[in-house]
Structures are given as structure tokens and as C-alpha cells.
Enzyme design. Structure first.
Site, short mmCIF file in Angstrom:
data_model
loop_
_atom_site.label_atom_id
_atom_site.label_comp_id
_atom_site.label_asym_id
_atom_site.label_seq_id
_atom_site.Cartn_x
_atom_site.Cartn_y
_atom_site.Cartn_z
N ARG A 76 4.64 21.81 -63.22
CA ARG A 76 5.78 21.11 -62.51
C ARG A 76 6.04 22.09 -61.20
NH1 ARG A 76 10.70 19.89 -65.42
NH2 ARG A 76 11.47 18.94 -63.55
N ASN A 112 18.63 18.32 -59.14
CA ASN A 112 17.31 18.46 -59.06
C ASN A 112 17.07 20.23 -59.00
OD1 ASN A 112 16.57 15.80 -58.82
ND2 ASN A 112 16.46 15.92 -56.68
N HIS A 129 21.76 21.89 -62.14
CA HIS A 129 20.63 22.25 -63.36
C HIS A 129 19.71 23.29 -63.03
CE1 HIS A 129 21.25 17.83 -64.68
NE2 HIS A 129 22.31 18.49 -64.99
N CYS A 137 15.52 35.60 -68.59
CA CYS A 137 15.18 35.96 -69.98
C CYS A 137 15.91 35.16 -70.91
CB CYS A 137 15.77 37.54 -70.18
SG CYS A 137 15.64 38.02 -71.98
N CYS A 157 10.19 39.72 -70.94
CA CYS A 157 11.44 40.35 -70.03
C CYS A 157 10.92 41.82 -69.99
CB CYS A 157 12.84 39.97 -70.71
SG CYS A 157 13.96 41.03 -70.10
N CYS A 160 14.14 43.79 -72.07
CA CYS A 160 14.31 43.70 -73.46
C CYS A 160 13.23 43.26 -74.39
CB CYS A 160 15.66 42.74 -73.84
SG CYS A 160 15.02 41.12 -73.63
N THR A 198 19.60 8.66 -58.87
CA THR A 198 19.94 9.16 -60.11
C THR A 198 20.17 8.00 -61.05
OG1 THR A 198 21.38 10.70 -61.46
CG2 THR A 198 22.20 9.67 -59.42
P1 NAD Z 1 16.12 10.18 -63.66
O1 NAD Z 1 14.39 10.44 -63.84
O2 NAD Z 1 16.86 9.92 -64.76
O3 NAD Z 1 16.22 9.07 -62.78
C1 NAD Z 1 15.67 8.96 -61.54
C2 NAD Z 1 16.40 7.67 -60.94
O4 NAD Z 1 15.77 7.72 -59.23
C3 NAD Z 1 15.97 6.44 -61.45
O5 NAD Z 1 17.40 5.68 -61.65
C4 NAD Z 1 15.15 5.74 -60.23
O6 NAD Z 1 15.30 4.33 -60.28
C5 NAD Z 1 15.49 6.24 -59.04
N1 NAD Z 1 14.33 6.43 -58.14
C6 NAD Z 1 13.08 6.48 -58.20
N2 NAD Z 1 12.39 6.37 -57.28
C7 NAD Z 1 13.43 6.43 -56.20
C8 NAD Z 1 13.50 6.46 -54.68
N3 NAD Z 1 12.32 6.62 -54.05
N4 NAD Z 1 14.66 6.48 -54.10
C9 NAD Z 1 15.82 6.38 -54.69
N5 NAD Z 1 15.88 6.44 -56.08
C10 NAD Z 1 14.77 6.49 -56.80
O7 NAD Z 1 16.68 11.35 -62.87
P2 NAD Z 1 18.04 11.99 -63.13
O8 NAD Z 1 18.86 11.15 -63.23
O9 NAD Z 1 18.02 13.11 -62.04
O10 NAD Z 1 18.09 12.94 -64.38
C11 NAD Z 1 16.95 13.46 -65.05
C12 NAD Z 1 16.76 15.16 -65.07
O11 NAD Z 1 15.57 15.61 -64.85
C13 NAD Z 1 17.60 15.76 -63.88
O12 NAD Z 1 18.94 16.17 -64.35
C14 NAD Z 1 16.79 16.82 -63.19
O13 NAD Z 1 17.43 18.03 -63.67
C15 NAD Z 1 15.65 16.71 -64.06
N6 NAD Z 1 14.37 16.45 -62.93
C16 NAD Z 1 14.42 17.12 -61.80
C17 NAD Z 1 13.40 16.64 -60.91
C18 NAD Z 1 13.23 17.42 -59.61
O14 NAD Z 1 14.03 18.53 -59.55
N7 NAD Z 1 12.84 16.79 -58.64
C19 NAD Z 1 12.41 15.78 -61.25
C20 NAD Z 1 12.43 15.29 -62.68
C21 NAD Z 1 13.64 15.66 -63.47
#
Ligand code: NAD
Length: 260
Positions: A76, A112, A129, A137, A157, A160, A198
Site C-alpha cells: 500500500r 486517510n 488515522h 514501535c 525497533c 527495544c 467516506t
Molecule cells: P470506505 O472505503 O469505507 O468508503 C469509501 C467511500 O468513498 C464510499 O462511500 C464510496 O462510495 C466513496 N467513493 C468511492 N469513490 C469515490 C469518488 N471518486 N469520490 C467520492 N467518493 C467516492 O472509506 P472510509 O469511510 O474512509 O473508511 C475506511 C478506512 O480505511 C478509513 O478510515 C481509512 O483510514 C482507511 N483507508 C485509507 C485509504 C487512504 O488513505 N487513501 C485508503 C483505504 C482505506
């Protein structure tokens, strides 16, 4: 509640965008989807297709199979470091600039972990997040910037000898206190909150729009599909954030955008 097609924006919403005293944008994985970073609900690809992200992003999974979890994060991290901010990220950076230039407040709160808001130019997003590009660590919970690469996966780490892990909040873990406090305060004091990309399922972030509503703010959801928040939002803009956000800014600010 107005549910608008892309491209037609309510005049009250445009006026609010231009005049709000404190704008909050709460973002989730969807805003980065158009940068090529999959959300947790999109199918994982290749080698990782057989795994469920919700089962890998836990301390329990790390305890059981630290190598597997570390390797998933390495994959990732590689996607994230090759990704670029998309027009949705850039629009939020512009909105921050425009809002600050008229001496109003702007707070970006993100779930994100990819750092793309900072790369787009947002000044100091609240990262609820954590950030996948930082490492800590597992035992001591301290940030580790340098370690010796002895070929171990995960590495150890240097202080430790414990295992290193990404500095992200896993399911079931507490959020960083200061980030959560600031996010809550912003939701209580804003007059306009955007919930962008989200699913509104992951707590406590999912509660922030409801806090804003309770304190009298208008809430705008931007998402291609219906979420749990949709029925409570004042405005629902259906579509990808990389298209809706730039269109909305253009409708609200027109040529002023070119000057920023
Ligand atoms: P989620 O995966 O639960 O939901 C993503 C949402 O984005 C969905 O509702 C979807 O319909 C919507 N979506 C998809 N494509 C889109 C677009 N082009 N424009 C607007 N909306 C769009 O994500 P979440 O609710 O953020 O929760 C999952 C957890 O996973 C987060 O808390 C995060 O920490 C983590 N995560 C982060 C990343 C990142 O940093 N890019 C990626 C994946 C998961």
C-alpha cells in the site's frame, strides 16, 4: 434536502461557500480513489485479492502474522508513494486558500493515511488515522525514523528490539487524542461541513457531521452512492469528488479561482 445532479448547484450553497466563517472538510478513502488508491470497499488486486482489509488492519492480525501485515502495508505504501493528488484534493487546497484569504477559518479532517492532502497544498490537515509513511514501535508506541535493515520482515525497533509497524490507527485502536479533540472542536464551531468520499461507517469520524448538524452547521455530502449520512445531509452531491469539487468551486468563485 436538495439532492442535486452534478453541475447544478443551489445558490444558497454557493453563497454559504463564499461567506461561511468556518468551513470543515471531512474526507475518507473515496477522495483518493481517483488517484488510484483503492478504498477498503473496492476489491483489492493481484496478490492481495484474497485478503479482507478489515481483517488485516488490526493489532490482532499483526500479532498473529506480522510479516503478512507488514508486507500488505509495504504494498500500500508503494501505491501511495506513486500516487498524485487528484482534482478533488487540489480543489480542497484551493478552497482552504480562498477561505483563509477572506480571514475565515478552514479545517481539513481526514481519515486517510496517504498524505495526499498535504501534497496538494493543504496546510495542516488533522490526520485522524495516522500516516502510512510513518513507522512506530509496536511495543513502545514511539515514532521510529531510522532502523537498520537486517532483512527482517517486519524490521526491529533500534531501541527495544520489538517489532515495527505503520503509524496508522487499526480497527479497535484509539485515535490520537489531540487530533480527535481538534476535530470535535472544529465540528462544533463550523457553519459548513463537507463529508467527502467516506462511507460514514467508521467511528468516531462518522459522528462528526452529526455533531456539526447539532451545533447548527449545514452539511454537504459528496459521494457517488447513498450512505448512512445522506438522509441527514442538507445537500447531497452525487458523483466523484474529483469532478464535483472543482465544478462546485468554479460555480461559487468563477474567475477568482484563476487568481489563486
Ligand atoms: P470506505 O472505503 O469505507 O468508503 C469509501 C467511500 O468513498 C464510499 O462511500 C464510496 O462510495 C466513496 N467513493 C468511492 N469513490 C469515490 C469518488 N471518486 N469520490 C467520492 N467518493 C467516492 O472509506 P472510509 O469511510 O474512509 O473508511 C475506511 C478506512 O480505511 C478509513 O478510515 C481509512 O483510514 C482507511 N483507508 C485509507 C485509504 C487512504 O488513505 N487513501 C485508503 C483505504 C482505506
Amino acid at each position: 434536502m436538495p439532492r442535486m445532479e452534478r453541475g447544478t448547484y443551489d445558490q444558497d450553497l454557493l453563497a454559504l461557500l463564499r461567506n461561511a466563517r468556518h468551513i470543515v472538510a471531512l474526507t475518507g478513502a473515496g477522495i483518493s480513489a481517483e488517484s488510484g488508491i483503492p478504498t477498503f470497499r473496492q476489491a483489492q488486486t493481484g496478490l492481495w485479492a484474497q485478503y479482507n482489509p478489515n481483517e488485516l488492519a488490526t493489532a490482532q492480525a499483526f500479532r498473529q502474522n506480522p510479516r503478512l501485515v507488514w508486507e500488505w502495508y509495504s504494498w500500500r505504501r508503494q501505491i501511495v508513494s506513486q500516487a498524485e493528488p487528484n482534482p478533488g484534493h487540489i480543489a480542497l487546497a484551493k478552497l482552504e486558500e480562498l477561505t483563509l484569504s477572506r480571514e475565515a477559518s478552514f479545517t481539513l479532517i481526514t481519515q486517510n493515511v496517504d498524505g495526499l492532502h498535504q501534497r496538494a497544498g493543504n496546510r495542516s490537515p488533522i490526520e485522524l488515522h495516522g500516516n502510512i509513511l510513518r513507522t512506530k514501535c509496536f511495543d513502545e508506541n514511539t515514532i521510529i525514523e531510522f532502523w537498520q535493515d537486517a532483512g527482517d520482515i517486519p524490521p526491529h525497533c533500534p531501541h527495544c528490539g520489538g517489532l515495527l509497524r505503520p503509524d496508522v490507527v487499526w480497527f479497535g485502536e484509539e485515535l490520537p487524542h489531540e487530533a480527535l479533540r481538534s476535530a470535535w472542536e472544529a465540528a462544533e464551531t463550523c457553519d459548513l461541513l463537507f463529508s467527502v468520499g467516506t462511507s460514514s461507517l467508521v467511528e468516531p469520524a462518522a459522528s462528526l457531521p452529526y455533531v456539526a448538524i447539532q451545533f447548527g452547521a449545514q452539511v454537504v455530502e459528496i459521494n457517488p452512492i447513498e450512505t448512512l449520512l445522506s438522509p441527514s445531509a442538507n445537500y447531497v452531491l452525487r458523483g466523484p469528488s474529483g469532478i464535483v469539487l472543482p465544478e462546485l468551486l468554479l460555480a461559487a468563485f468563477g474567475r477568482q479561482l484563476d487568481e489563486t
